[in-house]
Design an enzyme around this catalytic site. Structure first.
Site, PDB file in Angstrom:
ATOM      1  CG  ASP A  13      -1.857  -1.011   1.023  1.00 49.23           C
ATOM      2  OD1 ASP A  13      -1.949  -1.541   0.101  1.00 49.23           O
ATOM      3  OD2 ASP A  13      -1.284  -1.857   2.320  1.00 49.23           O
ATOM      4  N   GLY A  40      -4.347  -4.332  -4.666  1.00 43.87           N
ATOM      5  CA  GLY A  40      -4.990  -3.914  -4.305  1.00 43.87           C
ATOM      6  C   GLY A  40      -4.869  -2.140  -5.126  1.00 43.87           C
ATOM      7  CG  HIS A  41      -1.748  -2.199  -7.774  1.00 38.44           C
ATOM      8  ND1 HIS A  41      -0.643  -3.272  -8.347  1.00 38.44           N
ATOM      9  CD2 HIS A  41      -1.093  -2.307  -6.583  1.00 38.44           C
ATOM     10  CE1 HIS A  41      -0.385  -3.597  -7.990  1.00 38.44           C
ATOM     11  NE2 HIS A  41      -0.075  -3.284  -7.171  1.00 38.44           N
ATOM     12  CD  GLN A 223       1.026  -9.093  -2.634  1.00 33.94           C
ATOM     13  OE1 GLN A 223       1.523  -9.669  -3.078  1.00 33.94           O
ATOM     14  NE2 GLN A 223      -0.596  -8.802  -2.869  1.00 33.94           N
TER      15      GLN A 223
END
Ligand code: IMP
Length: 430
Positions: A13, A40-41, A223
């Site tokens: 993140d 999650g991008h 990640q």
């Protein structure tokens, strides 16, 4: 053979997606080499927000071929849903290439991820419950189903029957769950084949063709370094190798194919899930709460509040080594704009007074160390309109220089807001 890697230097993140998006426009291929839809991008392009989980960020440029490499674990239903979402937003996705050697995430992987986490109780890892760990475990056990198995219904069914016998035994006898039906799983997966088959390809060959033609290939990490199965804070890690070395196995290239390795550093630290975190600011801490609120630190994927902390320079310095970063990119500098003072951890200390300027390998030590901070003055003004380094106030430029000096490599990019245009490119990288 110009390959470039973008890798997170913390616990994920960091805001890698935006730099990937920035570098991607110069590339022929953008390749995911590990992880799955635990990632999650978020990319904000022309005011539109794209949330990607599996599809490489390069998909937004019509001239870039997005590639899901062999090292990724793929839930085909999630992939199709993401492609549908992109198509509905006007993004053409037919160029996507999917490695036939990538492993499939199966429904029993997701179920096992859920029940094992429950079983671990207070020792749970805090996984995303997407089936990532069980899918990689089956790959290592050599009972995984691969994307290419979808192309032969008979082989798919044989492999599924074999593995499901053991999985159902575990689900029923160990976890007291209902067994899963091979018929239902086979129907569900094989019904997706017409949609997936045109994308399935020999991605290693594709990557080498591009490299041989002298085109830039970008390897996009998901990640980050401290979630790496081998080098992260085990067992509170993911089940793949996000570090730059993971590109070699996960995309099928040797280390000599890689020229640039960009380590992404968020201007502070966050972590989701369990595990040690030396600079953590616990819930209720005013500065920590401000970092979460201003930085909108809630999971793209799971909505979980991320654990906040000051920048840990010890960790980032080590990550720069582990990845042999050629440079770093500092993300979310604007989040620090309202702070009077900004802390950066430059060393750790334990109860005996021992000082550590590198990350101690032993988990018990890491759990107990205290951060030693250097305090830098804040700049206390908005910087989200900065387009060049000179537009940043002196205190913000000093912060950037301080981080570069601490970790030992130059800074190529600084992000000052979520928009594509809010990326400051430092002269060397321009
Ligand atoms: P898993 O990858 O779902 O098995 O989760 C293992 C650990 O990695 C958990 O602590 C997750 O919160 C963390 N994790 C997995 N993917 C991401 C990510 O994209 N960003 C941040 N943390 C992640």
């Amino acid at each position: 053979m110009p390959g470039a890697v973008i890798v997170g230097t913390q616990w994920g993140d960091e805001g890698k997606g935006r730099f990937t998006d920035f570098v991607a426009k110069e590339c022929s291929l953008v390749v995911r080499y590990q992880g799955g839809h635990n990632a999650g991008h978020t990319i904000v392009a022309d005011g539109e927000v794209f949330k990607l989980q599996l599809v490489p960020s390069g998909v937004l440029y019509p001239w870039v071929v997005p590639v899901i490499g062999n090292g990724v674990v793929v839930d085909p239903a999630v992939l199709i849903a993401e492609l549908d979402m992109l198509e509905s937003m006007g993004v053409e996705t037919g160029r996507l290439r999917l490695s036939g050697n990538a492993h499939l995430i199966m429904p029993y992987h997701q179920e096992l991820d859920r029940v094992t986490e429950r079983f671990l109780g207070k020792n749970k890892l805090g996984t995303t419950k997407r089936g990532i760990g069980p899918a990689y475990a089956d790959k290592a056990l050599r009972v995984g189903l691969r994307v290419q198995d979808l192309l032969d219904a008979k082989i798919f069914r044989e492999k599924l029957d074999l593995v499901l016998r053991e999985k159902n035994g575990v689900l029923a006898k160990v976890y007291n769950r209902l067994p899963m039906s091979a018929d239902e799983i086979a129907d569900q997966y094989l019904s997706m084949v017409p949609r997936l088959a045109p994308m399935i390809d020999d991605t290693v060959h594709l990557v080498h063709e591009s490299l041989d033609a002298g085109q830039w290939v970008l390897f996009e990490g998901a990640q980050a370094t401290y979630l790496d199965l081998d080098h992260g804070t085990y067992p509170f890690v993911t089940s793949s190798n996000p570090i730059a070395g993971g590109v070699c196995t996960g995309a099928g290239v040797g280390p000599r194919a890689i020229e640039r390795i960009i380590g992404v550093v968020k201007a502070y630290t966050t972590r989701v899930g369990s595990g040690p975190f030396p600079t953590e600011l616990f819930e209720g801490d005013v500065d920590g709460d401000r970092l979460v609120e201003i930085g909108k630190e809630y999971g793209t994927n799971t909505g979980r509040r991320r654990r906040p902390g000051w920048l840990d320079g010890v960790m980032v310095k080590h990550a720069v080594r582990l990845n042999t970063c050629t440079e770093i990119a500092i993300a979310k500098l604007d989040v620090l704009s309202t702070f009077d003072e900004i802390k950066v951890c430059v060393a750790y200390e334990d109860d005996s007074g021992t000082r550590y300027e590198h990350v101690p390998y032993h988990q018990s030590v890491l759990h107990k160390v205290r951060p030693v901070y250097e305090t830098l003055p804040g700049w206390r003004c908005e910087i989200d309109g900065a387009a060049r380094l000179e537009d940043l106030p002196a205190a913000a430029r000093d912060y950037v220089s301080f981080v570069a000096e601490l970790v030992g490599v130059p800074v190529s990019f600084v992000s000052v807001g979520p928009g594509r245009e809010q990326t400051v490119v430092l002269p060397r990288a321009a």
